[in-house]
Scaffold this motif. Structure first.
Motif, PDB file in Angstrom:
ATOM      1  N   LEU A 176      -5.557  -6.625 -54.325  1.00  0.00           N
ATOM      2  CA  LEU A 176      -6.634  -5.552 -54.776  1.00  0.00           C
ATOM      3  C   LEU A 176      -7.045  -6.260 -56.197  1.00  0.00           C
ATOM      4  CD1 LEU A 176      -4.558  -1.751 -54.849  1.00  0.00           C
ATOM      5  CD2 LEU A 176      -5.764  -3.222 -52.696  1.00  0.00           C
ATOM      6  N   LYS A 177      -7.015  -7.220 -56.632  1.00  0.00           N
ATOM      7  CA  LYS A 177      -7.809  -7.152 -58.078  1.00  0.00           C
ATOM      8  C   LYS A 177      -8.946  -7.964 -57.201  1.00  0.00           C
ATOM      9  CE  LYS A 177      -7.281 -11.113 -61.632  1.00  0.00           C
ATOM     10  NZ  LYS A 177      -6.033 -11.573 -62.326  1.00  0.00           N
ATOM     11  N   GLY A 214       1.453   5.176 -64.445  1.00  0.00           N
ATOM     12  CA  GLY A 214       1.841   3.656 -65.515  1.00  0.00           C
ATOM     13  C   GLY A 214       1.568   2.413 -64.007  1.00  0.00           C
ATOM     14  N   LEU A 215       0.387   3.417 -63.352  1.00  0.00           N
ATOM     15  CA  LEU A 215      -0.080   2.294 -62.141  1.00  0.00           C
ATOM     16  C   LEU A 215      -1.264   1.334 -62.601  1.00  0.00           C
ATOM     17  CD1 LEU A 215       0.533   4.081 -59.042  1.00  0.00           C
ATOM     18  CD2 LEU A 215       2.026   2.721 -59.102  1.00  0.00           C
ATOM     19  N   HIS A 216      -1.546   2.268 -63.272  1.00  0.00           N
ATOM     20  CA  HIS A 216      -3.001   1.346 -63.762  1.00  0.00           C
ATOM     21  C   HIS A 216      -2.885   0.731 -65.308  1.00  0.00           C
ATOM     22  CE1 HIS A 216      -7.885   1.118 -65.096  1.00  0.00           C
ATOM     23  NE2 HIS A 216      -6.624   1.338 -66.025  1.00  0.00           N
ATOM     24  N   ALA A 217      -1.725   0.908 -65.462  1.00  0.00           N
ATOM     25  CA  ALA A 217      -1.379   0.116 -67.207  1.00  0.00           C
ATOM     26  C   ALA A 217      -0.518  -0.815 -66.606  1.00  0.00           C
ATOM     27  CB  ALA A 217      -1.110   1.003 -67.900  1.00  0.00           C
ATOM     28  N   GLY A 250      -3.017  -2.305 -62.511  1.00  0.00           N
ATOM     29  CA  GLY A 250      -4.546  -1.815 -62.704  1.00  0.00           C
ATOM     30  C   GLY A 250      -4.604  -1.414 -61.213  1.00  0.00           C
ATOM     31  N   ILE A 251      -3.066  -0.600 -60.466  1.00  0.00           N
ATOM     32  CA  ILE A 251      -3.821   0.241 -59.763  1.00  0.00           C
ATOM     33  C   ILE A 251      -3.556   1.728 -59.983  1.00  0.00           C
ATOM     34  CG2 ILE A 251      -2.314   0.795 -57.249  1.00  0.00           C
ATOM     35  CD1 ILE A 251      -1.004  -1.689 -57.344  1.00  0.00           C
ATOM     36  N   VAL A 278      -2.733   1.717 -50.398  1.00  0.00           N
ATOM     37  CA  VAL A 278      -1.578   0.212 -50.248  1.00  0.00           C
ATOM     38  C   VAL A 278      -0.628   1.034 -49.865  1.00  0.00           C
ATOM     39  CG1 VAL A 278       0.413  -0.596 -50.726  1.00  0.00           C
ATOM     40  CG2 VAL A 278      -1.822  -1.540 -51.716  1.00  0.00           C
ATOM     41  N   LEU A 279      -0.096   1.362 -48.540  1.00  0.00           N
ATOM     42  CA  LEU A 279       1.030   2.657 -47.628  1.00  0.00           C
ATOM     43  C   LEU A 279       2.003   2.423 -47.885  1.00  0.00           C
ATOM     44  CD1 LEU A 279       1.525   5.583 -46.340  1.00  0.00           C
ATOM     45  CD2 LEU A 279       1.258   4.237 -44.488  1.00  0.00           C
TER      46      LEU A 279
END
Length: 351
Positions: free
Chosen positions: A116-117, A149-152, A155-156, A130-131
């Motif tokens: 995804l980056k 915590g996904l974003h930290a 980055g999701i 993402v599934l």
């Protein structure tokens, strides 16, 4: 008797069709010019065919950024490809024990972050989700990833990670097969436990074929499973590695916990090259860093600005930097010391 041109082209067409089904391309190596001898035209008609990835698109592989690992996984096919995990394929990520489920999930999320980056940086086109598919038994045992915590860490965004909880493995496989053919998903993650009989070679072949057709990766997370024959061209065994201390300007901070680390062992790959690597995930830059086994971590390769002319070197640090010890509450009327400030203002500590 020499093979006729029509029969030879028929054989080549069949070989190309078989190679297409297997996900490879045949390379035809012509016989040398001096191959025609007493045997007549028979020697000239001989063709050596070997299987392999002949020509791959620059985006055919998901590179981890660790050159040694990428070369061992996909081989150095020349150019700027450098190997890596095949994107349009089924890849297995194993955890030997149930307690390794967190490391397996963290490594899978790191790969999803690498996928995804580019879209997150360029902010172009739709942000594909993402599934993540699993059974009730799997999610009950290992739990769900912490959304906040996904974003930290990766980055999701929480809305980019979708979950499908199936009551049975048969339902999870059906959802995975249908999702693997969709181009509206960036990747599909299927998490199973153990070595169920239903997840056989035929089932993995269907998942691999759907991934090839859609051009999207399918990651098969297997918790507490033994290696067995599957259609996945790559199998990685993941376990947690001890985290190093946190890096600071004055050096490693004793008693602290640094970046998450994974021990990656190659169980299966196209090159059949074994290997073991320790990777650290950098949540700030969202890249992997390699920690050499038995050696200290490599220094930061970023060049440092040279000192001004006519000045001496800066003085050394006055002392070692240590983690702050636990102290009691300050007395009434006293100014709280630096050690007694709020926890979020101090470096993270172990224990």
């Amino acid at each position: 008797m020499a093979m006729s041109a029509v029969a030879r082209e028929t054989v080549f067409a069949l070989r190309r069709q078989i190679a297409k089904i297997e996900g490879t391309l045949p390379e035809r190596l012509q016989a040398p010019a001096g191959a025609v001898s007493d045997a007549g035209m028979a020697a000239a008609d001989r063709t050596v065919v070997r299987r392999g990835i002949a020509v791959a698109r620059p985006d055919a592989f998901l590179r981890t950024g660790i050159g040694r690992l990428d070369a061992a996984l996909g081989g150095d096919w020349g150019g700027d490809l450098g190997g890596g995990l095949p994107k349009a394929a089924l890849s297995e990520i194993h955890g030997i024990e149930t307690r390794d489920a967190g490391a397996v999930a963290g490594f899978a999320l790191s790969l999803a972050s690498l996928i995804l980056k580019p879209s997150l940086i360029l902010k172009q086109g739709p942000q594909l989700p993402v599934l993540w598919i699993g059974t009730q038994e799997v999610f009950r045992e290992a739990g769900f990833p912490y959304a906040r915590g996904l974003h930290a860490a990766f980055g999701i965004e929480p809305e980019q990670l979708l979950f499908s909880e199936a009551p049975r493995l048969a339902d999870a496989l059906w959802v995975a097969e249908e999702a693997a053919r969709m181009t509206a998903l960036a990747a599909v993650i299927l998490e199973v436990r153990g070595n169920p009989q239903r997840l056989d070679l035929t089932a993995t072949r269907r998942l691999h074929a759907r991934a090839q057709s859609a051009g999207r990766p399918v990651f098969l997370l297997r918790q507490a499973a033994e290696p067995e024959p599957t259609a996945a061209p790559v199998r990685l065994i993941v376990s947690p590695a001890p985290a190093g201390p946190r890096d600071t300007v004055a050096g490693p901070l004793a008693g602290s916990i640094g970046r998450p680390a994974f021990t990656i062992s190659i169980g299966k790959s196209r090159t059949a090259l074994p290997g073991q690597f320790i990777l650290e995930w950098n949540p700030d830059e969202r890249i992997f860093d390699e920690r050499r086994i038995g050696e200290e971590r490599a220094k930061n390769p970023v060049p440092v600005v040279s000192l001004s002319r006519g000045r001496t070197d800066p003085a050394a640090a006055p002392g070692a930097v240590l983690a702050f010890p636990t102290v009691g509450s300050p007395a009434a009327g006293d100014q709280p010391s630096r050690q007694q400030r709020a926890a979020h203002l101090s470096p993270r500590r172990a224990g």
